[in-house]
Design a protein around this motif. Structure first.
Motif, PDB file in Angstrom:
ATOM      1  N   GLY A 182       0.818  -1.208   0.000  1.00 13.74           N
ATOM      2  CA  GLY A 182       0.000   0.000   0.000  1.00 13.74           C
ATOM      3  C   GLY A 182       0.849   1.253   0.000  1.00 13.74           C
ATOM      4  O   GLY A 182       0.574   2.213  -0.736  1.00 13.74           O
ATOM      5  N   GLU A 183       1.901   1.265   0.811  1.00 14.26           N
ATOM      6  CA  GLU A 183       2.803   2.419   0.875  1.00 14.26           C
ATOM      7  C   GLU A 183       3.531   2.616  -0.448  1.00 14.26           C
ATOM      8  O   GLU A 183       3.755   3.753  -0.889  1.00 14.26           O
ATOM      9  N   THR A 184       3.910   1.505  -1.107  1.00 10.56           N
ATOM     10  CA  THR A 184       4.613   1.608  -2.386  1.00 10.56           C
ATOM     11  C   THR A 184       3.696   2.180  -3.454  1.00 10.56           C
ATOM     12  O   THR A 184       4.116   3.017  -4.272  1.00 10.56           O
ATOM     13  N   PHE A 185       2.438   1.754  -3.469  1.00 14.35           N
ATOM     14  CA  PHE A 185       1.473   2.335  -4.405  1.00 14.35           C
ATOM     15  C   PHE A 185       1.420   3.852  -4.237  1.00 14.35           C
ATOM     16  O   PHE A 185       1.484   4.602  -5.223  1.00 14.35           O
ATOM     17  N   GLU A 186       1.297   4.298  -3.003  1.00 15.32           N
ATOM     18  CA  GLU A 186       1.173   5.725  -2.750  1.00 15.32           C
ATOM     19  C   GLU A 186       2.457   6.472  -3.099  1.00 15.32           C
ATOM     20  O   GLU A 186       2.415   7.615  -3.568  1.00 15.32           O
ATOM     21  N   ARG A 187       3.593   5.811  -2.912  1.00 17.58           N
ATOM     22  CA  ARG A 187       4.863   6.449  -3.256  1.00 17.58           C
ATOM     23  C   ARG A 187       4.991   6.670  -4.759  1.00 17.58           C
ATOM     24  O   ARG A 187       5.652   7.613  -5.200  1.00 17.58           O
ATOM     25  N   TYR A 188       4.336   5.816  -5.544  1.00 22.16           N
ATOM     26  CA  TYR A 188       4.392   5.948  -6.993  1.00 22.16           C
ATOM     27  C   TYR A 188       3.183   6.701  -7.559  1.00 22.16           C
ATOM     28  O   TYR A 188       2.905   6.628  -8.746  1.00 22.16           O
ATOM     29  N   GLY A 189       2.477   7.409  -6.722  1.00 24.31           N
ATOM     30  CA  GLY A 189       1.421   8.283  -7.212  1.00 24.31           C
ATOM     31  C   GLY A 189       0.034   7.684  -7.240  1.00 24.31           C
ATOM     32  O   GLY A 189      -0.914   8.349  -7.666  1.00 24.31           O
ATOM     33  N   TYR A 190      -0.105   6.442  -6.773  1.00 29.30           N
ATOM     34  CA  TYR A 190      -1.428   5.823  -6.708  1.00 29.30           C
ATOM     35  C   TYR A 190      -2.087   6.168  -5.376  1.00 29.30           C
ATOM     36  O   TYR A 190      -1.407   6.299  -4.356  1.00 29.30           O
ATOM     37  N   GLN A 191      -3.388   6.298  -5.395  1.00 27.10           N
ATOM     38  CA  GLN A 191      -4.137   6.483  -4.162  1.00 27.10           C
ATOM     39  C   GLN A 191      -4.863   5.188  -3.833  1.00 27.10           C
ATOM     40  O   GLN A 191      -5.588   4.649  -4.661  1.00 27.10           O
ATOM     41  N   VAL A 192      -4.619   4.671  -2.638  1.00 25.38           N
ATOM     42  CA  VAL A 192      -5.290   3.450  -2.206  1.00 25.38           C
ATOM     43  C   VAL A 192      -6.661   3.849  -1.651  1.00 25.38           C
ATOM     44  O   VAL A 192      -6.760   4.470  -0.595  1.00 25.38           O
ATOM     45  N   ILE A 193      -7.709   3.512  -2.378  1.00 24.21           N
ATOM     46  CA  ILE A 193      -9.065   3.923  -2.008  1.00 24.21           C
ATOM     47  C   ILE A 193      -9.648   2.997  -0.948  1.00 24.21           C
ATOM     48  O   ILE A 193     -10.196   3.432   0.058  1.00 24.21           O
ATOM     49  N   GLN A 194      -9.535   1.693  -1.195  1.00 20.17           N
ATOM     50  CA  GLN A 194     -10.097   0.708  -0.269  1.00 20.17           C
ATOM     51  C   GLN A 194      -9.234  -0.549  -0.276  1.00 20.17           C
ATOM     52  O   GLN A 194      -8.582  -0.864  -1.270  1.00 20.17           O
ATOM     53  N   LYS A 195      -9.278  -1.267   0.855  1.00 17.38           N
ATOM     54  CA  LYS A 195      -8.622  -2.564   0.971  1.00 17.38           C
ATOM     55  C   LYS A 195      -9.675  -3.578   1.401  1.00 17.38           C
ATOM     56  O   LYS A 195     -10.493  -3.293   2.264  1.00 17.38           O
ATOM     57  N   PHE A 196      -9.634  -4.745   0.775  1.00 19.05           N
ATOM     58  CA  PHE A 196     -10.593  -5.793   1.099  1.00 19.05           C
ATOM     59  C   PHE A 196      -9.829  -7.049   1.478  1.00 19.05           C
ATOM     60  O   PHE A 196      -9.222  -7.690   0.621  1.00 19.05           O
ATOM     61  N   TYR A 197      -9.837  -7.404   2.762  1.00 19.98           N
ATOM     62  CA  TYR A 197      -9.185  -8.638   3.184  1.00 19.98           C
ATOM     63  C   TYR A 197      -9.641  -8.969   4.593  1.00 19.98           C
ATOM     64  O   TYR A 197     -10.147  -8.120   5.329  1.00 19.98           O
ATOM     65  N   ASN A 198      -9.459 -10.228   4.964  1.00 18.92           N
ATOM     66  CA  ASN A 198      -9.795 -10.682   6.308  1.00 18.92           C
ATOM     67  C   ASN A 198      -8.582 -10.502   7.205  1.00 18.92           C
ATOM     68  O   ASN A 198      -7.561 -11.168   7.024  1.00 18.92           O
ATOM     69  N   ASP A 199      -8.685  -9.584   8.102  1.00 22.44           N
ATOM     70  CA  ASP A 199      -7.590  -9.337   9.047  1.00 22.44           C
ATOM     71  C   ASP A 199      -7.821 -10.224  10.273  1.00 22.44           C
ATOM     72  O   ASP A 199      -8.673  -9.942  11.107  1.00 22.44           O
ATOM     73  N   GLU A 200      -7.038 -11.310  10.400  1.00 26.15           N
ATOM     74  CA  GLU A 200      -7.239 -12.263  11.494  1.00 26.15           C
ATOM     75  C   GLU A 200      -7.016 -11.610  12.855  1.00 26.15           C
ATOM     76  O   GLU A 200      -7.703 -11.928  13.825  1.00 26.15           O
ATOM     77  N   LYS A 201      -6.068 -10.676  12.961  1.00 25.14           N
ATOM     78  CA  LYS A 201      -5.818 -10.014  14.229  1.00 25.14           C
ATOM     79  C   LYS A 201      -7.018  -9.171  14.632  1.00 25.14           C
ATOM     80  O   LYS A 201      -7.412  -9.127  15.792  1.00 25.14           O
ATOM     81  N   GLN A 202      -7.605  -8.457  13.646  1.00 23.18           N
ATOM     82  CA  GLN A 202      -8.765  -7.631  13.937  1.00 23.18           C
ATOM     83  C   GLN A 202      -9.940  -8.496  14.376  1.00 23.18           C
ATOM     84  O   GLN A 202     -10.656  -8.156  15.311  1.00 23.18           O
ATOM     85  N   GLU A 203     -10.121  -9.640  13.705  1.00 23.38           N
ATOM     86  CA  GLU A 203     -11.207 -10.545  14.068  1.00 23.38           C
ATOM     87  C   GLU A 203     -11.005 -11.097  15.477  1.00 23.38           C
ATOM     88  O   GLU A 203     -11.953 -11.240  16.244  1.00 23.38           O
TER      89      GLU A 203
END
Length: 218
Positions: A182-203
């Motif tokens: 995600g950080e690399t995308f933003e470093r190259y000018g992309y904006q990360v709008i949304q992330k979709f994944y199951n975060d086991e720690k959050q669950e």
């Protein structure tokens, strides 16, 4: 992805010498919006469930010509063509006709959903990110390089929309370096709008929090 790889002969086309009630029975059995009609071996068009329901009131053999909608797929069509044609015609079934005007079969909305559900882009375990960038700077190669440079594996990419001068791309990949990517995308000018994944720690945190509330309320 040629449509002929996914065609079915489960639904039998209607005949123009059938009564509206006979045709409507097939439509209701398979929950169709339309039914392909044939005169002998020749495809003449599709008739809608709404028209058949109205005609079935009198239930007399009639000339269906004025009720027919002329849409179909060729044997060189793709699944994407099928989706667009279903949307355009508000239909959940499409007949497939070859260059010799021979009927090959049909494909239904449920066939398409089932097929796409089994594509790795949909069914594969991974993370999906929606990113945006100025359209003139879009590079699918660059997106792949960002993911793969961080030990990720691309499962698929799809342009999902445009807004003003930006393009939105859904990227699905497998990787444990989510934050870094995600950080690399933003470093190259992309904006990360949304992330979709199951975060086991959050669950896990949510589960423990729920248990704590239950303990406090007893």
């Amino acid at each position: 992805m040629y449509i002929t790889e996914y065609l079915s002969n489960e639904v039998k086309p209607g005949k123009v010498n059938s009564t509206p009630s006979q045709l409507l029975e097939v439509v209701h059995e398979y929950k169709l919006t339309h039914l392909p009609l044939f005169k002998g071996l020749d495809f003449v068009g599709n008739i809608s469930e709404e028209d058949l329901a109205e005609l079935a009131i009198d239930n007399e053999k009639i000339d269906y010509s004025s009720y027919l909608e002329n849409f179909f797929l060729s044997d060189s069509s793709t699944l994407l063509d099928a989706i667009q044609m279903m949307y355009t015609n508000q239909a959940n079934i499409l007949p497939i006709i070859n260059e010799q005007s021979k009927y090959l079969g049909s494909i239904t909305e449920s066939d398409i959903i089932k097929t796409f559900a089994n594509f790795p882009f949909v069914s594969g375990d991974g993370v999906s990110m929606l990113v945006s960038i100025v359209e003139k700077d879009l590079s699918m190669t660059a997106i792949s390089n960002i993911v793969e440079a961080n030990n990720g594996k691309i499962l698929g990419m799809m342009i999902v929309g445009y807004k003003e001068d930006s393009v939105y791309v859904l990227v699905k990949f497998s990787s444990s370096n989510l934050l870094t990517i995600g950080e690399t995308f933003e470093r190259y000018g992309y904006q990360v709008i949304q992330k979709f994944y199951n975060d086991e720690k959050q669950e896990l945190l949510q589960s423990r929090y729920a248990q704590l509330l239950k303990y406090m309320n007893t």
